[in-house]
Design a protein around this motif. Structure first.
Motif, short mmCIF file in Angstrom:
data_model
loop_
_atom_site.label_atom_id
_atom_site.label_comp_id
_atom_site.label_asym_id
_atom_site.label_seq_id
_atom_site.Cartn_x
_atom_site.Cartn_y
_atom_site.Cartn_z
N LEU A 89 3.92 10.64 21.71
CA LEU A 89 2.95 10.91 20.66
C LEU A 89 3.63 11.43 19.40
N GLU A 90 4.67 12.21 19.56
CA GLU A 90 5.32 12.82 18.40
C GLU A 90 6.73 13.27 18.76
N LEU A 91 7.51 13.55 17.76
CA LEU A 91 8.83 14.17 17.85
C LEU A 91 9.93 13.31 18.44
N ALA A 92 9.57 12.31 19.21
CA ALA A 92 10.59 11.44 19.82
C ALA A 92 10.16 9.99 19.67
N ASP A 93 11.12 9.09 19.75
CA ASP A 93 10.87 7.66 19.63
C ASP A 93 11.03 6.97 20.98
N PRO A 94 10.32 5.84 21.18
CA PRO A 94 9.45 5.16 20.22
C PRO A 94 8.02 5.69 20.27
N PRO A 95 7.28 5.53 19.16
CA PRO A 95 5.85 5.84 19.21
C PRO A 95 5.11 4.79 20.03
N ILE A 96 3.84 5.03 20.31
CA ILE A 96 3.07 4.15 21.19
C ILE A 96 3.02 2.72 20.64
N GLY A 97 2.72 2.58 19.34
CA GLY A 97 2.58 1.25 18.76
C GLY A 97 3.85 0.43 18.87
N GLN A 98 4.98 1.05 18.58
CA GLN A 98 6.26 0.33 18.66
C GLN A 98 6.57 -0.04 20.11
N ALA A 99 6.28 0.86 21.05
CA ALA A 99 6.54 0.58 22.46
C ALA A 99 5.73 -0.62 22.94
N PRO A 133 -6.16 6.95 22.73
CA PRO A 133 -7.08 5.81 22.58
C PRO A 133 -7.05 5.17 21.21
N VAL A 134 -6.87 5.95 20.15
CA VAL A 134 -6.77 5.37 18.81
C VAL A 134 -5.60 4.40 18.75
N ALA A 135 -4.46 4.82 19.28
CA ALA A 135 -3.27 3.96 19.26
C ALA A 135 -3.47 2.71 20.11
N LEU A 136 -4.08 2.87 21.28
CA LEU A 136 -4.31 1.72 22.16
C LEU A 136 -5.32 0.75 21.56
N ASN A 137 -6.38 1.28 20.95
CA ASN A 137 -7.37 0.41 20.32
C ASN A 137 -6.76 -0.36 19.15
N HIS A 138 -5.88 0.31 18.45
CA HIS A 138 -5.20 -0.37 17.35
C HIS A 138 -4.35 -1.52 17.89
N ALA A 139 -3.70 -1.32 19.02
CA ALA A 139 -2.90 -2.38 19.63
C ALA A 139 -3.80 -3.53 20.10
N ARG A 140 -4.98 -3.20 20.60
CA ARG A 140 -5.91 -4.26 21.03
C ARG A 140 -6.34 -5.12 19.86
N MET A 141 -6.48 -4.50 18.70
CA MET A 141 -6.82 -5.28 17.50
C MET A 141 -5.71 -6.25 17.15
N ARG A 142 -4.48 -5.80 17.30
CA ARG A 142 -3.33 -6.65 16.93
C ARG A 142 -3.03 -7.69 17.98
N TYR A 143 -3.33 -7.37 19.25
CA TYR A 143 -3.04 -8.29 20.36
C TYR A 143 -4.31 -8.48 21.19
N PRO A 144 -5.27 -9.26 20.71
CA PRO A 144 -6.54 -9.40 21.43
C PRO A 144 -6.42 -10.01 22.81
N ASP A 145 -5.33 -10.73 23.09
CA ASP A 145 -5.15 -11.34 24.40
C ASP A 145 -4.34 -10.47 25.36
N LEU A 146 -3.90 -9.32 24.89
CA LEU A 146 -3.11 -8.42 25.73
C LEU A 146 -4.03 -7.56 26.58
N ASP A 147 -3.77 -7.50 27.86
CA ASP A 147 -4.58 -6.71 28.80
C ASP A 147 -4.01 -5.29 28.84
N ILE A 148 -4.68 -4.35 28.18
CA ILE A 148 -4.25 -2.96 28.15
C ILE A 148 -5.22 -2.13 28.97
N ARG A 149 -4.72 -1.45 29.97
CA ARG A 149 -5.55 -0.62 30.85
C ARG A 149 -5.10 0.84 30.72
N TYR A 150 -6.05 1.69 30.50
CA TYR A 150 -5.75 3.10 30.23
C TYR A 150 -6.07 3.95 31.45
N GLY A 151 -5.09 4.75 31.88
CA GLY A 151 -5.26 5.58 33.06
C GLY A 151 -5.66 7.00 32.74
#
Length: 486
Positions: free
Chosen positions: A44-54, A84-102
């Protein structure tokens, strides 16, 4: 169990402590070996990579399903909002990607066993003859502003005490909430304990653990007649691995769950009046745990109200507004979009669509890029700071992690709302308390990236100040809300 299509996204809070970071990566390697699965650490912070880049890296490597696990001991704002904000943003960019949140780890019995082992090791190595029934346990969590997360610490304290014959159990917190470490130890001694075992409820070593140890040492000096022992943190205990595997299996088989009954983001809770007498709007989608296909996820769930109206979000860039300069030759950011023209207010900017980076995510640059051109970076930071202050009047933070510049909001609620709105503009943003952080880099151009960052803040801040915040001030239950920022 090997799956060449699935990646496990292991989401940590982040640390700038190299020892703690190394411990995190060792845990990731062990998980990868045991699950025979690709594990991608991110932060989330202070270290890389951030969620979007990962997530980008996973997609580039060919993975079509991502199981995202928050490596957090309790459910709080990071798990309920920021991730969830980061994951939803990824879903917008990759609508065919199956992202499941635990779900977060919480007080699983595998973690209870791990914590009990750390306590037993400390008790055995104490070198005293004080019996168990004269020994108190003091479980210390990190501390949160979220009651759900703090309640998990209390639950874990009771579970780890049950059936282990120690005399008492108390719980406390390193920071943010009460009781603190010193008070918790003092409570144990007041109950009659001749020995106190302080158990840090932390996954990894790092600065928080070091500071907690200093607090324990101060208590030893204050209570010289009492044996005060500090147990080890959870670390790479096999129980931690088992707990993560449990959450992974739940998501994989569609049975991941989360308890929303005591969530301040869904229910009004007395004592949390910073939410202004109403449930806080949140981006955590409780009903989506374990759903296999998120391609049809509505954007309404993550858009501020002004951007909904039943219409799809346009990806077309707004008409280019020419830069306006003052008498000294500097950009007059507060006048670029008609800020002092009553016939062309900021509303026109806010209704006109997103900046050109709607199609390409505008992200912070890596620290090594900043280090390679410190003078260029300083110029960009100076101009960003000047522009952000001109369009908002808010305090700007420039001495933060390389690649980021901070904007100090007036409340958590304001910061969360701005974060959601700016993310929709395809500009990277993260939050720490009242402060949101925006991307910066030495190669950012005045009429390009700098303008786009300031544009996204200008339009979203305008909506917060003039539309959202004002409407909330007049809504039922909003008495006592602090005054508007402008």
């Amino acid at each position: 169990m090997s799956d060449t299509h699935t990646a496990l996204l292991l989401i940590g809070h982040g640390t700038d402590d190299p020892v703690g970071l190394a411990e995190y990566h060792r845990l990731s390697a062990q998980l990868s070996e045991q699950l025979m699965l690709f594990v991608q650490p991110c932060f989330l912070e202070l270290a890389d990579p951030p969620i979007g880049q990962a997530i980008d890296d996973c997609v580039d490597a060919g993975y079509r399903r991502i199981i995202a696990l928050p490596l957090l001991l309790g459910a709080a704002g990071h798990q309920k909002n920021d991730i969830p904000v980061a994951l939803n943003h990824a879903r917008m960019r990759y609508p065919d990607l199956d992202i499941r949140y635990g779900s977060p780890l919480n007080a699983q019995y595998a973690l209870v066993r791990a914590l009990a082992d750390r306590i037993e090791t400390a008790f055995a190595s104490a070198g005293t003859t004080i019996p168990r029934d004269r020994t108190a346990l003091a479980l210390i969590g990190r501390g949160s502003s979220d009651p759900d997360s703090n309640a998990e610490v209390a639950r874990m304290a009771r579970l780890v005490w049950e059936g282990r014959d120690f005399g008492w159990v108390e719980y406390g917190f390193y920071s943010i909430t009460h009781p603190d470490v010193a008070t918790t130890i003092r409570h144990c001694i007041a109950l009659g304990a001749a020995q106190v075992i302080v158990a840090p409820y932390l996954l990894f070593t790092g600065r928080i653990l070091q500071r907690m140890a200093s607090q324990v040492e101060a208590a030893r000096q204050q209570h010289a007649g009492t044996s005060i022992i500090m147990a080890g943190h959870l670390g790479l205990h096999e129980g931690v691995i088992a707990a993560i595997r449990q959450r992974y299996e739940e998501v994989l088989h569609g049975v991941a769950t989360v308890n929303c009954d005591l969530c301040k983001y869904r229910q009004f809770m007395p004592g949390f009046e910073e939410d202004y007498g109403r449930p806080q709007v949140s981006d955590h989608h409780h009903g989506l745990r374990g759903v296999h296909n998120h391609a049809s996820l509505s954007l309404d769930a993550i858009l501020p109200p002004r951007y909904r109206n039943g219409a799809s979000v346009s990806a077309a860039p707004m008409a280019a507004a020419p830069l306006v300069y003052d008498a000294d030759g500097r950009v007059a950011w507060d006048r670029v979009w008609g800020g002092d023209d009553p016939d062309n207010p900021f509303c026109e900017l806010a209704l006109a669509g997103g900046p050109p980076h709607r199609g390409t995510l505008l992200e912070p640059v890596p620290p090594e890029v900043v280090a390679a051109d410190p003078d260029g970076y300083a110029r960009v930071i100076t101009e960003l700071a000047r522009g952000l202050h001109m369009v908002t009047g808010l305090q700007v933070v420039t001495d933060c992690a390389p690649g980021w510049i901070g904007l100090v909001c007036t409340s958590d609620q304001m910061a969360i709302w701005l974060l959601r709105a700016i993310v929709v503009e395809n500009v990277s943003v993260r939050r720490e308390g009242h402060t949101i952080y925006l991307p910066a880099g030495p190669d950012f151009c005045l009429d390009g990236e700098i303008k786009n960052v300031i544009t996204s803040v200008a339009k979203t801040y305008h909506y917060w100040k003039e539309h959202i915040n004002g409407r909330m001030r007049t809504s039922p239950g909003s008495e006592g809300m602090p005054p508007s920022n402008g």
